[in-house]
Design a protein around this motif. Structure first.
Motif, mmCIF file in Angstrom:
data_model
loop_
_atom_site.group_PDB
_atom_site.id
_atom_site.type_symbol
_atom_site.label_atom_id
_atom_site.label_comp_id
_atom_site.label_asym_id
_atom_site.label_seq_id
_atom_site.Cartn_x
_atom_site.Cartn_y
_atom_site.Cartn_z
ATOM 1 N N ARG A 242 0.961 -1.246 -0.135
ATOM 2 C CA ARG A 242 -0.112 -0.146 -0.040
ATOM 3 C C ARG A 242 0.664 1.380 0.128
ATOM 4 O O ARG A 242 1.798 1.186 0.658
ATOM 5 C CB ARG A 242 -0.992 -0.022 1.039
ATOM 6 N N HIS A 243 0.443 2.359 -0.844
ATOM 7 C CA HIS A 243 1.163 3.420 -0.849
ATOM 8 C C HIS A 243 0.135 4.695 -0.753
ATOM 9 O O HIS A 243 -0.589 4.895 -1.587
ATOM 10 C CB HIS A 243 2.031 3.771 -2.035
ATOM 11 N N ASP A 244 0.613 5.623 0.418
ATOM 12 C CA ASP A 244 -0.185 6.847 0.259
ATOM 13 C C ASP A 244 0.952 7.855 0.190
ATOM 14 O O ASP A 244 1.735 8.095 0.945
ATOM 15 C CB ASP A 244 -0.907 6.955 1.717
ATOM 16 N N PRO A 245 0.959 8.370 -1.127
ATOM 17 C CA PRO A 245 2.179 9.601 -1.614
ATOM 18 C C PRO A 245 1.549 10.661 -0.397
ATOM 19 O O PRO A 245 0.888 11.371 0.103
ATOM 20 C CB PRO A 245 1.852 9.919 -2.983
ATOM 21 N N ARG B 153 -1.161 19.876 2.008
ATOM 22 C CA ARG B 153 -2.406 19.534 2.520
ATOM 23 C C ARG B 153 -2.651 20.406 3.696
ATOM 24 O O ARG B 153 -1.662 20.458 4.445
ATOM 25 C CB ARG B 153 -2.335 18.011 2.841
ATOM 26 N N ARG C 226 0.477 15.589 4.610
ATOM 27 C CA ARG C 226 0.535 14.190 4.923
ATOM 28 C C ARG C 226 1.995 13.732 4.533
ATOM 29 O O ARG C 226 2.436 14.042 3.444
ATOM 30 C CB ARG C 226 -0.474 13.494 4.265
ATOM 31 N N ASP D 262 4.663 10.677 3.407
ATOM 32 C CA ASP D 262 4.588 9.340 2.437
ATOM 33 C C ASP D 262 4.492 8.199 3.113
ATOM 34 O O ASP D 262 5.567 8.033 4.053
ATOM 35 C CB ASP D 262 5.945 9.354 1.515
ATOM 36 N N LEU D 263 3.421 7.419 2.975
ATOM 37 C CA LEU D 263 3.463 6.148 3.732
ATOM 38 C C LEU D 263 3.389 5.022 2.889
ATOM 39 O O LEU D 263 2.592 5.076 1.859
ATOM 40 C CB LEU D 263 2.018 6.319 4.652
ATOM 41 N N ARG D 264 4.106 4.044 3.038
ATOM 42 C CA ARG D 264 4.190 2.704 2.446
ATOM 43 C C ARG D 264 4.045 1.718 3.268
ATOM 44 O O ARG D 264 4.687 1.590 4.470
ATOM 45 C CB ARG D 264 5.398 2.758 1.493
ATOM 46 N N CYS E 202 4.896 -0.499 8.484
ATOM 47 C CA CYS E 202 4.489 0.770 7.679
ATOM 48 C C CYS E 202 6.025 1.825 7.559
ATOM 49 O O CYS E 202 6.689 1.712 8.652
ATOM 50 C CB CYS E 202 3.636 1.603 8.071
ATOM 51 N N GLN F 74 7.555 5.363 6.904
ATOM 52 C CA GLN F 74 7.291 6.858 6.827
ATOM 53 C C GLN F 74 8.388 7.681 6.389
ATOM 54 O O GLN F 74 9.267 7.780 7.152
ATOM 55 C CB GLN F 74 6.507 7.300 8.073
#
Length: 502
Positions: free
Chosen positions: A122-125, A130, A135, A137-139, A485, A487
């Motif tokens: 999963r990746h939240d760039p 924001r 936010r 970078d979360l992987r 996770c 970060q």
């Protein structure tokens, strides 16, 4: 037949410190090295030493390793069958089929990890603009947990033992494994351990990625579960033994997960329309499933629930089939002794329609009957008898059948035999049954567990100690992974499977 005589630790075959003698069904007994807490410590440390390097290997390399184990097992096919049949009393065809299942699941896991979907990446760039807060970078990815202890099973000398499902899934996940071989089939376990050792050498894997220790006492198993470097345990066996190990895992200063398959009576609900239409055929088919392999399957259908007003055709056919059944050899003296104890327990509280018996390692099947009121009030009747003993429970009506379903403990499987006219009753049972079992079948028998992506072999306690896990199928790999996770971690420092473009 075997080139080694002892324990495999860090790529070396070691003797001692004691000896124990096998008790084969046929042929001469043989002495084997007996393990110790010191050997467990050495194997666990070797596994920990190998962990970082093995966890860092590519999915392709680990998949090739699993394939190599399968190849090495097949290269020893004749020797495995010869000693396996002698030790267990199982027929050659059963050992050959189980060997195919064992190598098949190794290759299935190899193909599965090559694809990579099991990692649940999963990746939240990052969103630096924001508001009100940026936010990062979360992987996230699933990562191996560390060295895993595996206990060989008595009833599956290949598929649930040295290189069976627990070992294969842990190795697929990237975890080294230390196996405690089962003393009922030590020669079989050792030949398979030789196959794994050969695969390690052929693929250049770290020597400590797999260890094998014989043990005929509780000392080895307890030392393995308690060792601080062991991060999880896989077990298939009795409720009593498994619960003792489960409690040891929980009592450690740092508790670890215990993935134990402990006991199941696998109830079969024969609904009225189906029972009326084909009661005699169901009786014959159920008897065949019950006696397969002397009833020594964890999915053996030991309990049948049906309406008393429609019971006789089924009972007559089942009695006739069981009365004609020949005795079969049980896997070990201890299993045969436990079967005899189970017969006595059930016979004391029910009506014997076809009495079961055990003499030495020979087992004869049996059929017993009681009603729902007695079954629900006597907990002993709901405990597994490991062997070809079946209990039929009659109910007065649909409501009592639903009450009995609600009163069941956790199961590996629940089976419904139904026709179209039974769908309303089945619909009322289904919400209950899906909370009771890991697998629900319609118009079949639970003996035989397909090794496939969608298979679930587990269930609520006491079927297993972790209702969210399976020991068969590709989901089994997830037991030995945990989510991590990362970060704002620079790409070069991420696990390979999380890097951009890879």
């Amino acid at each position: 037949m075997m080139t080694q005589t002892g324990h495999l630790i860090a790529g070396e075959w070691l003797d001692g410190p004691g000896r124990f003698r096998s008790a084969p069904a046929t042929g001469a007994a043989r002495d084997y090295a007996s393990g110790s807490a010191d050997l467990v410590d050495r194997a666990a440390r070797a596994a920990e030493d190998a962990f970082a390097a093995y966890a860092a290997t590519s999915r392709a390399a680990r998949a090739d390793f699993l394939d190599a184990i399968a190849d090495q097992i097949e290269a020893r096919a004749e020797a495995i069958t010869a000693i396996g049949t002698a030790e267990t009393g199982l027929p050659e065809a059963r050992l050959q089929g189980e060997r195919g299942r064992t190598t098949g699941q190794l290759r299935l896991f190899a193909d599965h990890i090559r694809q990579g979907g099991y990692l649940d990446r999963r990746h939240d760039p990052a969103l630096p603009d924001r508001q009100p807060l940026p936010r990062p970078d979360l992987r996230a990815i699933q990562r191996p947990i560390g060295p895993v202890a595996v206990f060989g099973a008595s009833n599956f000398p290949l598929a649930f033992s040295t290189a069976g499902g627990d070992t294969a899934s842990a190795l697929a996940a990237g975890c080294p494994v230390v196996v405690k071989g089962h003393p009922a089939h030590p020669g079989t376990g050792q030949i398979v351990a030789e196959a794994v050792d050969a695969a390690i050498r052929a693929t250049g894997m770290p020597a400590g990625v797999f260890g094998f220790i014989h043990g005929d006492t509780h000392e080895v198993g307890q030392a393995l579960v308690r060792h601080p470097l062991i991060r999880a345990v896989g077990f298939t066996g009795s409720l009593r033994g498994g619960r003792a190990l489960y409690d040891l895992c929980a009592a450690r200063p740092e508790p670890i997960p215990f993935f134990g398959e402990l006991g199941s009576i696998n109830p079969c609900f024969l609904l009225p329309a189906a029972l009326s239409a084909r009661g005699d055929a169901l009786g014959q088919a159920w008897a065949a499933s019950l006696t397969m392999g002397a009833g020594q399957f964890c999915t053996n259908p030991g309990l049948v629930i049906l309406h008393r007003d429609h019971a006789e055709p089924f009972l007559a056919a089942a009695r006739a089939a069981l009365a004609d059944a020949a005795p079969q050899v049980m896997l070990a003296d201890g299993i045969a002794g436990a079967y005899a104890e189970g017969i006595a327990r059930i016979a004391a509280a029910t009506e014997a329609l076809t009495p079961a018996r055990a003499e030495g390692r020979q087992a004869w099947p049996g059929l017993y009957r009681t009603d729902a009121d007695r079954f629900l009030s006597d907990h002993d009747l709901s405990e597994e008898v490991f062997g070809p003993l079946g209990l039929v429970v009659t109910v007065r009506d649909d409501a009592q059948m639903q009450a009995l379903a609600q009163g069941l403990a956790g199961q590996l499987t629940v089976t419904l035999h139904l026709d179209d006219a039974d769908h309303d009753l089945a619909a009322r049972l289904m919400p209950v049954l899906e909370r009771k079992a890991g697998r629900i079948l319609a118009n079949g028998w639970p003996t035989g567990v397909e090794v496939a992506d969608a298979m679930v072999h587990g269930g609520p306690y006491p079927a297993s100690t972790n209702f969210g896990a399976t020991s068969v199928g590709t989901l089994a790999i997830r037991r030995f992974l945990r989510p991590v996770c990362f970060q704002n971690i620079p790409t070069a420092l991420l696990p390979t499977d999380l890097r951009d473009g890879e």
